[in-house]
Design an enzyme around this catalytic site. Structure first.
Site, PDB file in Angstrom:
ATOM      1  N   GLU A 106      -7.447 -10.645  -6.681  1.00  0.00           N
ATOM      2  CA  GLU A 106      -8.512  -9.626  -6.706  1.00  0.00           C
ATOM      3  C   GLU A 106      -8.776  -9.151  -8.133  1.00  0.00           C
ATOM      4  O   GLU A 106      -9.922  -8.958  -8.541  1.00  0.00           O
ATOM      5  CB  GLU A 106      -8.130  -8.433  -5.833  1.00  0.00           C
ATOM      6  CG  GLU A 106      -8.233  -8.718  -4.340  1.00  0.00           C
ATOM      7  CD  GLU A 106      -7.717  -7.552  -3.513  1.00  0.00           C
ATOM      8  OE1 GLU A 106      -8.316  -6.475  -3.581  1.00  0.00           O
ATOM      9  OE2 GLU A 106      -6.700  -7.719  -2.820  1.00  0.00           O
ATOM     10  N   LYS A 145       1.075  -3.352   4.825  1.00  0.00           N
ATOM     11  CA  LYS A 145       0.155  -4.129   3.997  1.00  0.00           C
ATOM     12  C   LYS A 145       0.834  -5.030   2.971  1.00  0.00           C
ATOM     13  O   LYS A 145       1.853  -4.692   2.402  1.00  0.00           O
ATOM     14  CB  LYS A 145      -0.773  -3.173   3.236  1.00  0.00           C
ATOM     15  CG  LYS A 145      -1.737  -2.443   4.135  1.00  0.00           C
ATOM     16  CD  LYS A 145      -2.958  -3.265   4.436  1.00  0.00           C
ATOM     17  CE  LYS A 145      -3.930  -3.156   3.291  1.00  0.00           C
ATOM     18  NZ  LYS A 145      -5.178  -3.824   3.604  1.00  0.00           N
ATOM     19  N   SER A 172       0.848  -1.177   0.000  1.00  0.00           N
ATOM     20  CA  SER A 172       0.000   0.000   0.000  1.00  0.00           C
ATOM     21  C   SER A 172       0.892   1.238   0.000  1.00  0.00           C
ATOM     22  O   SER A 172       1.981   1.224   0.565  1.00  0.00           O
ATOM     23  CB  SER A 172      -0.888  -0.012   1.247  1.00  0.00           C
ATOM     24  OG  SER A 172      -1.287   1.308   1.563  1.00  0.00           O
TER      25      SER A 172
END
Ligand code: ARG
Length: 479
Positions: A309, A302, A296
């Site tokens: 996804e 992260k 991130s």
């Protein structure tokens, strides 16, 4: 497929090829409006068919010559000219022009520059209608072969992981609640079954698509004594299309392909969803290699499962292409209509999206590292072996419905005590049924639970090993 023809064009085509005239301009009193020209041109995307267009033209020309419709000298000029055109396209030096509207006319005009009148004779006994239908079918065959190969690699990666983890226990879910223990290998083999069906659907679609439209001409056939069998043979089609009107008008094969592709994406999307869940620390079932994750820009801690996804997200566009093509066809009167030009972008995008999604998954699957402790721990929670206790009682002569009720009471007791079924002492268990003896505990462990499901299609490690062997055989036999 040569690179130049298989890539989406990066540059817009040149605006004009030295004032190239439309092949049909003799019928018209004024030049076509600039906007209409841009609006109706397809060369920006259908140039991807160039390689197949040339291949089909060569087969057509050879047949015309064999049937005495084209002279041997003209055939030689066409063959030489088309070889040059192919070379220019592959080298990226071909001057695509929207004045020439589409891939077919661009190639024909360039051929005519190179081969003179012979180039102008190539379109004898042919129309762009049967030409484009042929090109798309040739393209589709390659697309299918590519996807089937990719699925084979993905299945291979799944089988390697399944055999490595044939005995690794994890919880199986229904309603996303822990249901019964399964093995990780067995879970992965569920996807093997899905992708095998996807592969065979593609093979099925290929069989129906593999018929030759050429010879249908505009829609009614041609007045020339052509040999469609020869062209079919040369291009590797199983047979000529048996009705000229159908041959130029239907695109059901394109819809079938996109529908088969949509099912692949649906399967990949379910798998993606599972990986996203499993990677969540609350599951912590798997680690994905860092090369498949991204961080991130604001949260330094992260590690995001971007690849699954994205595949989940990309399923939407492929589903959309199925609907787009169905809608494209649904109100078209026979035979060819310009609407059909709209079949190409959905088809091309379907191949690109599905091919890349499958390839990403094949690599990703090979890199999955399961976390055995987290999986086993979760399988031991949630009374996952409750059915095993009921089955145990049935084996001791208790009717299943009664056994179900007995176990339900035992589960409530364990829940109140804060332990699992295996944590209840024998004396407590015997309070629910005096048929229970100390041999019960084997059935209450996740390992005992999976080992007991030892039949074809069951989750026992021995069955997983056999299923992997069967699937490997199917794969190597090309199914
Ligand atoms: N670019 C056209 C297509 O993709 C080729 C066929 C054009 N035929 C015609 N009669 N306008 O469908």
């Amino acid at each position: 497929m040569p690179r130049a023809a298989s890539k989406r064009p990066r540059k817009k085509p040149a605006p004009s090829r030295g004032g190239a005239r439309k092949p049909w301009s003799g019928r018209f009193g004024e030049p076509v409006d600039e906007l209409v020209k841009r609006f109706t041109a397809s060369v920006a995307f259908d140039r991807r068919l160039a390689h197949h267009d040339i291949t089909a033209s060569l087969a057509h020309a050879r047949m015309l010559a064999a049937c005495g419709i084209l002279s041997p000298a003209d055939l030689r000029a066409i063959e030489r000219g088309l070889a040059t055109v192919r070379g220019e396209i592959e080298a990226g030096t071909f001057a695509w022009s929207i004045d020439a509207e589409d891939v077919h006319t661009n190639i024909e005009l360039r051929l005519t520059q190179l081969a003179g009148d012979a180039g102008k004779r190539l379109h004898t006994a042919r129309s762009r209608n049967d030409q484009v239908a042929t090109d798309v079918r040739l393209w589709l065959r390659d697309a299918i072969d590519e996807l089937r190969k990719g699925l084979g690699d993905l299945i291979g990666a799944l089988l390697d992981q399944a055999s490595r983890h044939a005995a690794l226990v994890m919880p199986g879910f229904t309603h996303l609640q822990v249901a019964q223990p399964v093995t990780f290998g067995h879970h992965l083999l569920a996807y093997v079954e899905m992708f095998e069906r996807d592969r065979s659907r593609l093979a099925d679609c290929r069989r129906r698509a593999n018929v030759l439209p050429l010879g249908a001409a505009a829609l009614a056939g041609t007045t020339f004594p052509i040999d469609r069998e020869q062209v079919a043979r040369e291009l590797g089609f199983d047979e000529p299309a048996w009705n000229s009107i159908d041959a130029v008008s239907d695109r059901d094969f394109a819809i079938e392909f996109c529908a088969a592709a949509a099912l692949i994406m649906m399967h990949l999307s379910r798998f993606s969803e599972e990986l996203v869940l499993w990677m969540n620390p609350r599951f912590g079932f798997v680690r994905l290699p860092d090369r498949f994750c991204t961080g991130s820009s604001i949260m330094p801690q992260k590690k995001n499962p971007d690849v699954p996804e994205l595949v989940r997200g990309k399923s939407g566009r492929v589903f959309g292409h199925v609907v787009a093509l169905l809608t494209l066809m649904k109100a078209q009167p026979l035979a060819y209509n310009k609407d059909n030009q709209e079949d190409k972008e959905p088809l091309f995008d379907t191949l690109d999206t599905v091919r890349d999604s499958i390839a990403a998954f094949a690599a990703l699957v090979a890199g999955i590292e399961p976390c055995a402790d987290a999986m086993r721990g979760a399988a031991a929670e949630g009374f996952a072996t409750a059915t095993d206790l009921a089955d145990y009682l049935v084996r001791k002569g208790v009717p299943f419905r009664e056994a179900h009720a007995i176990v339900a009471r035992a589960v409530r007791k364990a829940e109140a005590t804060g332990c699992d079924l295996a944590g209840l002492p024998l004396s407590v268990l015997r309070g629910f049924s005096d048929r229970i003896a100390d041999d019960v505990y084997v059935s209450l462990t996740p390992e005992g639970s999976v080992a007991a499901r030892n039949h074809v299609g069951g989750t026992a490690p021995a069955q997983v090993a056999k299923a992997v062997a069967r699937a490997r055989k199917r794969l190597s036999s090309g199914r």
